[in-house]
Write a protein that holds these residues in place. Structure first.
Motif, short mmCIF file in Angstrom:
data_model
loop_
_atom_site.label_atom_id
_atom_site.label_comp_id
_atom_site.label_asym_id
_atom_site.label_seq_id
_atom_site.Cartn_x
_atom_site.Cartn_y
_atom_site.Cartn_z
N LEU A 167 -11.42 -8.45 -43.54
CA LEU A 167 -11.83 -7.79 -42.50
C LEU A 167 -10.87 -6.41 -42.32
CD1 LEU A 167 -12.56 -10.23 -39.64
CD2 LEU A 167 -14.30 -8.86 -40.65
N GLY A 168 -11.38 -5.25 -41.81
CA GLY A 168 -10.37 -4.11 -41.83
C GLY A 168 -10.60 -3.16 -42.88
N TRP A 169 -9.64 -2.48 -42.84
CA TRP A 169 -9.84 -1.06 -43.73
C TRP A 169 -9.44 -1.49 -45.36
CZ3 TRP A 169 -11.62 3.46 -42.24
CH2 TRP A 169 -11.98 3.72 -40.93
N HIS A 170 -10.46 -0.87 -46.14
CA HIS A 170 -10.12 -0.84 -47.62
C HIS A 170 -9.82 0.54 -48.21
CE1 HIS A 170 -10.90 -5.37 -48.02
NE2 HIS A 170 -11.29 -4.96 -46.88
N HIS A 171 -9.01 0.79 -48.92
CA HIS A 171 -8.75 2.00 -49.48
C HIS A 171 -9.07 2.10 -50.86
CE1 HIS A 171 -7.42 3.32 -45.45
NE2 HIS A 171 -6.55 2.17 -45.55
N VAL A 172 -10.02 2.66 -51.58
CA VAL A 172 -10.57 2.48 -53.04
C VAL A 172 -10.32 3.79 -53.52
CG1 VAL A 172 -12.18 1.74 -54.39
CG2 VAL A 172 -12.14 0.72 -52.10
N LYS A 173 -9.60 3.67 -54.80
CA LYS A 173 -9.27 4.93 -55.48
C LYS A 173 -10.18 5.10 -56.81
CE LYS A 173 -4.28 5.04 -54.76
NZ LYS A 173 -4.48 6.27 -53.91
N ALA A 174 -10.97 6.35 -56.58
CA ALA A 174 -11.99 6.39 -57.63
C ALA A 174 -11.97 7.97 -58.31
CB ALA A 174 -13.52 6.46 -56.91
#
Length: 209
Positions: A167-174
């Protein structure tokens, strides 16, 4: 400097619970998905339509997707059997062509997704050139560019895992494609086809084990 319009798609693949049901919910917020623009003050001047269900663009739900539509889903999360352009597609209710971010070719970007209910699974991200795709998006275009993630699953770098307590925020590097879209020999358009900018440089390197 040329600027190409593109569509970034996030797909959440969720683990099934008992009786084949899933109840995960989430929304891509940076860059914001079309249904969530109304939540952000910087887009108020565009007067984007409100979608209070922007965290459940889940193909109409499990039953509709698998029992009625043969597992198919609209390209942007709408029910597959909806009339095109579907609400979240280009030309639909929420697909108004509002550009939310400008990036550079080959840039590593951070994509932020908010999960409001989760049962594990993973994200994938695809990008489609909209300069050559004037109507609604299509799977063929989106499948050309499955983005690699620097913080993805080690042996499957195109997938970002959603943990049990996700739950909450996920910061994905692409990493965005580094080549331009162009015309291929068979008449189709794809990254790396056609005339490309050329850069040359020679480096003496060593590779150790």
């Amino acid at each position: 400097m040329g600027i190409s319009r593109a569509l970034l798609l996030v797909t959440l693949y969720l683990l099934q619970l008992q009786h084949g049901q899933v109840s995960g919910h989430g929304r891509m917020m940076d860059p914001p998905n079309r249904s969530s623009l109304w939540r952000l003050a910087e887009y108020e001047s565009y007067n984007p339509p409100i979608n209070y269900d922007d965290n459940q663009l889940f193909c109409g739900g499990f039953v509709l997707q698998y029992q009625h539509n043969g597992g198919k889903c609209g390209e942007c999360g709408d029910p597959y059997n909806s009339t095109r352009p579907r609400d979240n597609e280009h030309g639909g209710l929420y697909g108004q062509g509002i550009i939310t971010k400008t990036y550079r070719k080959g840039q590593e970007i951070t994509i932020s997704v908010e999960i409001t209910a989760t049962h594990m699974g993973y994200f994938e991200f695809r990008i489609c050139n909209m300069d050559r795709n004037h109507g609604p998006e299509n799977e063929a275009c989106l499948n050309q560019n499955l983005l690699e993630l620097s913080n993805g699953i080690p042996n499957i770098p195109t997938r970002y895992p959603i943990p049990t307590n996700g739950l909450g925020w996920h910061h994905v590097k692409a990493r965005l494609p580094s080549n331009s879209w162009g015309e291929c020999e068979d008449g189709s358009y794809a990254v790396g086809c056609g005339n490309q900018e050329t850069f040359r440089g020679c480096s003496d390197i060593a590779i150790s084990n």
